[in-house]
Design a protein around this motif. Structure first.
Motif, short mmCIF file in Angstrom:
data_model
loop_
_atom_site.label_atom_id
_atom_site.label_comp_id
_atom_site.label_asym_id
_atom_site.label_seq_id
_atom_site.Cartn_x
_atom_site.Cartn_y
_atom_site.Cartn_z
N TYR A 72 0.85 -1.20 0.00
CA TYR A 72 0.00 0.00 0.00
C TYR A 72 0.88 1.25 0.00
O TYR A 72 0.65 2.20 -0.77
CB TYR A 72 -0.89 -0.02 1.23
N CYS A 73 1.92 1.25 0.85
CA CYS A 73 2.83 2.40 0.91
C CYS A 73 3.54 2.63 -0.41
O CYS A 73 3.90 3.77 -0.74
CB CYS A 73 3.86 2.20 2.01
N LEU A 74 3.75 1.57 -1.20
CA LEU A 74 4.44 1.70 -2.48
C LEU A 74 3.51 2.18 -3.59
O LEU A 74 3.90 2.22 -4.75
CB LEU A 74 5.09 0.37 -2.86
N ASN A 75 2.30 2.55 -3.23
CA ASN A 75 1.39 3.32 -4.09
C ASN A 75 1.15 4.65 -3.37
O ASN A 75 0.05 4.91 -2.89
CB ASN A 75 0.08 2.56 -4.30
N PRO A 76 2.19 5.49 -3.25
CA PRO A 76 2.16 6.60 -2.29
C PRO A 76 1.09 7.65 -2.53
O PRO A 76 0.59 8.24 -1.58
CB PRO A 76 3.57 7.20 -2.41
N MET A 77 0.74 7.89 -3.79
CA MET A 77 -0.29 8.89 -4.06
C MET A 77 -1.63 8.42 -3.50
O MET A 77 -2.36 9.17 -2.85
CB MET A 77 -0.39 9.14 -5.56
N TRP A 78 -1.95 7.15 -3.75
CA TRP A 78 -3.20 6.60 -3.23
C TRP A 78 -3.15 6.48 -1.72
O TRP A 78 -4.14 6.76 -1.03
CB TRP A 78 -3.48 5.24 -3.86
N TYR A 79 -2.01 6.04 -1.19
CA TYR A 79 -1.90 5.89 0.26
C TYR A 79 -2.08 7.23 0.95
O TYR A 79 -2.78 7.33 1.97
CB TYR A 79 -0.53 5.29 0.60
N ALA A 80 -1.47 8.27 0.40
CA ALA A 80 -1.60 9.60 0.99
C ALA A 80 -3.04 10.08 0.96
O ALA A 80 -3.56 10.62 1.95
CB ALA A 80 -0.70 10.59 0.24
N GLU A 81 -3.72 9.88 -0.18
CA GLU A 81 -5.10 10.35 -0.27
C GLU A 81 -6.04 9.51 0.58
O GLU A 81 -6.91 10.04 1.28
CB GLU A 81 -5.58 10.34 -1.72
N ASP A 82 -5.89 8.19 0.54
CA ASP A 82 -6.80 7.32 1.29
C ASP A 82 -6.70 7.55 2.79
O ASP A 82 -7.70 7.53 3.51
CB ASP A 82 -6.51 5.85 0.98
N HIS B 248 9.07 20.05 -4.73
CA HIS B 248 7.94 20.98 -4.88
C HIS B 248 6.74 20.34 -5.57
O HIS B 248 5.89 21.04 -6.12
CB HIS B 248 8.38 22.25 -5.64
N ARG B 249 6.68 19.04 -5.53
CA ARG B 249 5.49 18.33 -6.01
C ARG B 249 5.55 16.92 -5.45
O ARG B 249 6.60 16.45 -5.03
CB ARG B 249 5.43 18.30 -7.55
N PHE B 250 4.41 16.27 -5.46
CA PHE B 250 4.36 14.89 -4.96
C PHE B 250 4.85 13.95 -6.05
O PHE B 250 4.39 14.02 -7.19
CB PHE B 250 2.93 14.54 -4.56
N VAL B 251 5.77 13.06 -5.71
CA VAL B 251 6.30 12.09 -6.67
C VAL B 251 5.62 10.75 -6.45
O VAL B 251 5.83 10.10 -5.42
CB VAL B 251 7.83 11.95 -6.53
N ASP B 252 4.81 10.37 -7.39
CA ASP B 252 4.10 9.09 -7.28
C ASP B 252 5.00 7.96 -7.77
O ASP B 252 5.98 8.19 -8.49
CB ASP B 252 2.81 9.14 -8.11
N HIS B 253 4.64 6.76 -7.37
CA HIS B 253 5.38 5.55 -7.75
C HIS B 253 4.40 4.68 -8.51
O HIS B 253 3.56 4.02 -7.93
CB HIS B 253 5.90 4.86 -6.49
N ASP B 254 4.51 4.69 -9.83
CA ASP B 254 3.54 4.01 -10.68
C ASP B 254 4.11 2.69 -11.17
O ASP B 254 5.10 2.67 -11.90
CB ASP B 254 3.18 4.91 -11.87
N ASP B 255 3.52 1.56 -10.75
CA ASP B 255 4.01 0.26 -11.20
C ASP B 255 3.02 -0.43 -12.12
O ASP B 255 2.98 -1.65 -12.22
CB ASP B 255 4.37 -0.64 -10.02
N ARG B 256 2.21 0.36 -12.83
CA ARG B 256 1.27 -0.21 -13.80
C ARG B 256 1.40 0.57 -15.10
O ARG B 256 0.55 1.39 -15.45
CB ARG B 256 -0.16 -0.16 -13.26
N VAL B 257 2.48 0.31 -15.81
CA VAL B 257 2.80 1.05 -17.02
C VAL B 257 2.84 0.10 -18.20
O VAL B 257 3.36 -1.01 -18.09
CB VAL B 257 4.15 1.78 -16.88
#
Length: 641
Positions: free
Chosen positions: A136-146, A452-461
């Protein structure tokens, strides 16, 4: 000198030939880590992650691998006979599904004690739950929002870096033994044993509570059954005892979507009960704002306009939910058709929002797939020997981790230089990046401060896009830092100059002009760890034919280069250290997707756009000869495009 004929053959193969002289095979100087770390305009006296934290993370990965080995072996007498008869992949997917069930139970009952020691003693979850939390933490954008948007997950937000801190505090997680009080507390809260293997036997006969998408009646469904229609199985289907509607995961996703639609940000009662949960998944957090309510509210207003229905007076929530589900024909495809009116041409945003609705679980990430996607990375860390006990206990071994940390900070600096970046990390960078993401909210704060921005970790490319992005990363890194990005010896996926100079990179890395901290220690696993961190690869359904053709081309090129290198090594014309693929790891982007997993892909640093090629396509045409004098030797290369 190497003959012209040899150079021409190398040109035809799209690669470079080096004259190998063992007498001048000088070892690089001892590795020295940097005394400070630069990211953008910031200079950090201490790194964002430490070797100790990387070691703790590697111990955790070893625990995950050991657990998967036991599960895939499947010979657990207490498990149901049908589970023991499944394939190893099916057993693992089932077990991960149970782990997600346990993670949800823990998250809903967990108490975020202030003291780390107290929290470890009273709340530290079992290894399978740690595995889900880690993914879950390795999907940081979703983890932060959820953890901001969903009330049941907000206790996780208060933990900040607790996941990583407990690993460091506990030492080797593989030797952790919970107290009897902890085991009893877990059992009373979650209704199953603390030990994952024992819990799987108990939970096989338990049920999962769902709500009928048609009549909204709650009822329980089995987790697995012989027909393959259990909740954790791919053919899940269940008849509602009240209205006989057949519920599926797709229908449950529609119900979850409809529930979110009908929450009203302007309603004081909804705001008090749900907080930020009144907004749709994927609309609250942006790359520059953790709670952009203005954007989320505008999207919600538009959603209300599109997903409305004719009625007299103000509809009740239940009647509105039923209407949305019926209007969508209990299918997310039906939701998508109407949602396109909400997002107009913003397809990327539409996919992100709708992608959060895959079942009835509260999480915006499909966590079973998220865990499975990490298996390839864990296997690589294990195969390299990085996850072995004591692998980096000695000072001379720890420099490999220090090198990974230095490269990670340089990777962040590269992203800070290109706001529209889409970069692919190597395995060593990805290890440090994953470790940083395990700090939860602290990772989010570091991104905003340094980049100066959130860096997401996208593993579905998508596979071919991943290969192209890695090519771009290599060129951008080389241009900015004047050192090669990868030293692993594997053929790179593209056909540009950067890939054709791969063989030379091992030598150029030690030139006097390069930043010394980016020069790798001369250890085989240090060089191999600069292999692209592709995890698995996703193939879009509409691009299956083209992706398969590209994959065959890449595989054929790999085989040609390896066969040629073997001949040159035997003839004494090539340094074995720079030959392609002799350490056993495969070429990038050639891993198939397991049949039970949702679409998965490689790791990338996702920004708000793309870092594209140059105007002329980023390549070179015709023929060229390069000479570079290094340590008194002249290297001559020829390539064709």
């Amino acid at each position: 000198m190497t003959s012209q004929n040899t150079f021409d053959k190398a040109a035809e193969a799209g690669d470079v030939i080096l004259k190998y002289d063992p007498a001048h095979d000088d070892a690089p100087p001892p590795y020295r880590p940097p005394t400070s770390y630069s990211v953008g305009e910031h200079t950090l006296p201490n790194p964002l992650v430490s070797p100790e934290e990387l070691r703790a993370h590697l111990c955790l990965l070893r625990a995950f691998r050991d657990l998967r080995t036991v599960v895939e072996g499947g010979q657990i007498g207490e498990w149901p006979a049908m589970v023991r008869a499944w394939t190893p992949e099916q057993r693992w997917a089932w077990f991960v599904g149970l782990a997600v069930e346990r993670f949800q139970s823990w998250a809903e009952t967990m108490t975020p004690y202030t003291s780390l020691d107290t929290w470890i003693d009273r709340e530290m979850p079992p290894i399978d739950v740690l595995m889900v939390w880690h993914a879950y933490c390795l999907n940081p954008m979703w983890y932060a929002e959820d953890t901001t948007r969903l009330p049941i997950l907000q206790p996780l937000r208060t933990l900040k870096d607790r996941l990583l801190a407990l690993l460091v505090k506990s030492g080797d997680i593989n030797g952790y033994e919970p107290s009897s009080d902890r085991k009893n507390s877990w059992h009373s809260k979650c209704g199953c044993p603390f030990e994952p293997i024992a819990a799987a036997a108990v939970m096989s006969s338990q049920a999962h509570d769902i709500v009928c998408p048609k009549c909204l009646a709650p009822y329980a469904v089995s987790l697995i059954d012989n027909a393959g229609t259990g909740y954790l199985q791919s053919k899940f289907a269940s008849k509602c005892p009240s209205c006989s509607h057949i519920a599926t995961k797709d229908g449950l996703a529609v119900l979850k979507f409809a529930d979110d639609v009908t929450l009203d940000p302007s309603s004081a009662s909804d705001r008090k009960k749900y907080g930020y949960g009144v907004y749709m998944a994927g609309t609250l957090r942006t790359v520059i704002d953790p709670t952009d309510e203005a954007v989320a509210a505008r999207i919600k207003t538009r959603v209300h306009e599109v997903f409305t229905y004719d009625t007299t007076g103000r509809p009740t929530k239940d009647s509105w939910v039923k209407a949305i589900a019926q209007l969508s024909q209990y299918s997310m495809k039906g939701v998508q058709e109407r949602a396109l009116m909400v997002f107009a041409r913003r397809m990327r945003k539409a996919k992100r929002v709708l992608g959060a609705y895959t079942d009835d679980r509260p999480f915006s990430v499909e966590l079973v797939g998220a865990v499975i996607r990490q298996c390839s990375f864990i296997d690589k860390m294990t195969d390299f020997g990085w996850a072995k006990p004591g692998a980096f206990d000695g000072h001379e071994d720890e420099v490999v981790l220090q090198h990974a940390i230095a490269r990670y900070h340089t990777f962040l600096d590269l992203m800070s230089s290109a706001p529209g970046s889409f970069f692919v990390p190597t395995l060593d960078i990805d290890l440090a990046w994953h470790t940083h993401q395990m700090k939860g909210e602290l990772y989010q704060n570091d991104c905003m401060k340094l980049i100066h921005r959130f860096v997401d970790h996208d593993d579905r490319v998508e596979e071919n896009h991943l290969a192209t992005s890695f090519d771009v990363t290599c060129r951008a890194w080389q241009q900015r830092f004047q050192v090669p990005y990868t030293y692993c010896g594997c053929p790179l996926p593209g056909d540009t100059l950067g890939q054709k100079l791969t063989r030379l990179k091992h030598r150029l890395a030690h030139s006097g002009d390069a930043p010394h901290a980016l020069q790798p220690p001369r250890r085989t696993d240090a060089l191999s760890a600069t292999h692209a961190s592709e995890h698995s690869s996703v193939v879009l359904a509409q691009h299956t034919g083209a992706a398969e053709a590209r994959r065959r081309q890449r595989a054929a090129k790999v085989q040609r280069r390896r066969a040629r290198d073997e001949r040159l090594v035997r003839g004494g014309k090539l340094d074995p250290a720079v030959a392609h693929g002799y350490d056993g790891h495969q070429a990038a982007f050639l891993y198939p997707v397991p049949f039970y997993a949702p679409p998965v892909g490689g790791c990338v640093a996702a920004g708000c756009g793309g870092f594209g090629p140059t105007a002329d396509g980023g390549g070179f045409s015709g023929c060229a000869v390069v000479r570079r004098r290094m340590r008194g030797r002249c290297l001559r290369l020829r390539w064709y495009q």
